[in-house]
Design a protein around this motif. Structure first.
Motif, mmCIF file in Angstrom:
data_model
loop_
_atom_site.group_PDB
_atom_site.id
_atom_site.type_symbol
_atom_site.label_atom_id
_atom_site.label_comp_id
_atom_site.label_asym_id
_atom_site.label_seq_id
_atom_site.Cartn_x
_atom_site.Cartn_y
_atom_site.Cartn_z
ATOM 1 N N SER A 26 0.921 -1.202 0.044
ATOM 2 C CA SER A 26 0.004 -0.027 -0.070
ATOM 3 C C SER A 26 0.781 1.331 0.220
ATOM 4 O O SER A 26 1.944 1.229 0.491
ATOM 5 C CB SER A 26 -0.823 0.013 1.328
ATOM 6 O OG SER A 26 -1.545 -1.212 1.487
ATOM 7 N N PRO A 27 0.535 2.543 -0.495
ATOM 8 C CA PRO A 27 1.094 3.519 -0.308
ATOM 9 C C PRO A 27 1.423 4.150 1.099
ATOM 10 O O PRO A 27 0.389 3.767 1.731
ATOM 11 C CB PRO A 27 0.480 4.659 -1.206
ATOM 12 C CG PRO A 27 -0.938 3.964 -1.474
ATOM 13 C CD PRO A 27 -0.979 2.586 -1.194
ATOM 14 N N PRO A 28 2.366 4.631 1.511
ATOM 15 C CA PRO A 28 2.580 5.292 2.903
ATOM 16 C C PRO A 28 1.614 6.355 2.952
ATOM 17 O O PRO A 28 1.081 7.086 1.855
ATOM 18 C CB PRO A 28 4.027 5.768 2.881
ATOM 19 C CG PRO A 28 4.482 5.751 1.254
ATOM 20 C CD PRO A 28 3.544 4.763 0.523
ATOM 21 N N ARG A 29 1.384 6.916 4.069
ATOM 22 C CA ARG A 29 0.463 7.955 4.350
ATOM 23 C C ARG A 29 1.531 9.241 5.066
ATOM 24 O O ARG A 29 2.074 8.884 6.199
ATOM 25 C CB ARG A 29 -0.296 7.819 5.211
ATOM 26 C CG ARG A 29 -1.357 8.729 5.226
ATOM 27 C CD ARG A 29 -2.665 8.345 6.293
ATOM 28 N NE ARG A 29 -3.370 9.544 6.717
ATOM 29 C CZ ARG A 29 -3.280 9.967 7.979
ATOM 30 N NH1 ARG A 29 -2.398 9.488 8.739
ATOM 31 N NH2 ARG A 29 -3.777 11.042 8.363
ATOM 32 N N ALA A 30 1.735 10.208 4.570
ATOM 33 C CA ALA A 30 2.418 11.369 5.107
ATOM 34 C C ALA A 30 1.654 11.876 6.357
ATOM 35 O O ALA A 30 0.285 12.215 6.156
ATOM 36 C CB ALA A 30 2.787 12.455 4.194
ATOM 37 N N THR A 31 2.131 12.106 7.486
ATOM 38 C CA THR A 31 1.470 12.379 8.672
ATOM 39 C C THR A 31 2.090 13.798 9.331
ATOM 40 O O THR A 31 1.071 14.170 9.963
ATOM 41 C CB THR A 31 1.758 11.185 9.690
ATOM 42 O OG1 THR A 31 3.174 11.145 9.961
ATOM 43 C CG2 THR A 31 1.207 9.822 9.178
ATOM 44 N N GLU A 32 3.118 14.043 8.847
ATOM 45 C CA GLU A 32 3.763 15.234 9.751
ATOM 46 C C GLU A 32 4.798 16.122 8.827
ATOM 47 O O GLU A 32 5.430 15.362 8.084
ATOM 48 C CB GLU A 32 4.053 14.666 11.042
ATOM 49 C CG GLU A 32 4.769 16.033 11.657
ATOM 50 C CD GLU A 32 5.479 15.304 12.779
ATOM 51 O OE1 GLU A 32 6.541 15.675 13.394
ATOM 52 O OE2 GLU A 32 5.025 14.244 13.511
ATOM 53 N N THR A 33 4.531 17.204 8.713
ATOM 54 C CA THR A 33 5.935 17.810 8.206
ATOM 55 C C THR A 33 6.213 19.112 8.985
ATOM 56 O O THR A 33 5.080 19.669 9.906
ATOM 57 C CB THR A 33 5.503 18.507 6.714
ATOM 58 O OG1 THR A 33 4.416 19.230 7.019
ATOM 59 C CG2 THR A 33 5.372 17.716 5.704
ATOM 60 N N SER A 34 7.378 19.480 9.324
ATOM 61 C CA SER A 34 7.645 20.525 10.028
ATOM 62 C C SER A 34 8.971 21.401 9.479
ATOM 63 O O SER A 34 9.448 20.705 8.457
ATOM 64 C CB SER A 34 7.926 20.006 11.494
ATOM 65 O OG SER A 34 9.132 19.330 11.472
ATOM 66 N N SER A 35 9.101 22.602 9.639
ATOM 67 C CA SER A 35 10.242 23.148 9.150
ATOM 68 C C SER A 35 10.896 24.108 10.243
ATOM 69 O O SER A 35 10.231 24.793 11.220
ATOM 70 C CB SER A 35 9.487 24.196 8.304
ATOM 71 O OG SER A 35 10.582 25.074 7.429
#
Length: 163
Positions: A26-35
């Motif tokens: 299955s495709p992964p699921r992006a859960t978070e981004t930060s900068s």
């Protein structure tokens, strides 16, 4: 997927087990981004592996303009975060992720868009509007946030006594 059949041959019970082909992960699921200044961090949840262990995760990025995606990283199967340090403050970036096992590669994850934060620009000096014995009224312009909201200002007063 397993298939079972049983039969009898010469008085012995024979059982055949046949496995169907493993499925694509299955495709992964992006859960978070930060900068923070100088990098964007992206995290994802590992998907169902389709019956064969995941061997690699591929991360692609474009410049946020809806153009072509380029592979920016390939990371080990056991990693689920990655930092992009090749970003410019205020730049818009789009990311997508996919995983691979020994037999196939998943579809891409949903696309996540992120603005790389930077250190805010230095503000211009404040302008004095009015003053009295008990107060001073100042105005100021909000400096450029370079990809992040400016949420706090610190105003310092100098009493002119050199201390």
């Amino acid at each position: 997927m397993l298939f079972r059949s049983r039969g009898c041959k010469s008085g012995q019970v024979v059982e055949h087990i046949a496995a169907g082909p493993p499925e694509m992960p299955s495709p992964p699921r992006a859960t978070e981004t930060s900068s923070d200044p100088g990098f964007v961090r992206i995290a994802w949840t590992m998907p169902d592996n389709g019956g064969i262990p995941i061997t690699e995760t591929e991360i692609e990025r474009d410049d946020g303009q809806g153009g072509f995606f380029d592979t920016v990283a390939r990371v080990r199967y056991d990693m689920n975060t990655w930092e992009d340090t090749n970003v410019t403050a205020g730049g818009v970036y789009r990311y997508r992720i996919r995983v691979s096992n020994e037999q196939s590669t998943s579809e891409y994850s949903h696309v996540v868009t992120f603005v790389a934060a930077g250190v805010p620009a230095q503000p211009d000096p404040p302008n004095m509007v009015s003053q009295s014995r008990s107060h001073i009224t100042l105005t100021y312009d909000t400096p450029a946030g370079n990809g992040a909201d400016v949420y706090q200002f610190t105003l310092r007063r100098d009493d002119g006594l050199g201390s």
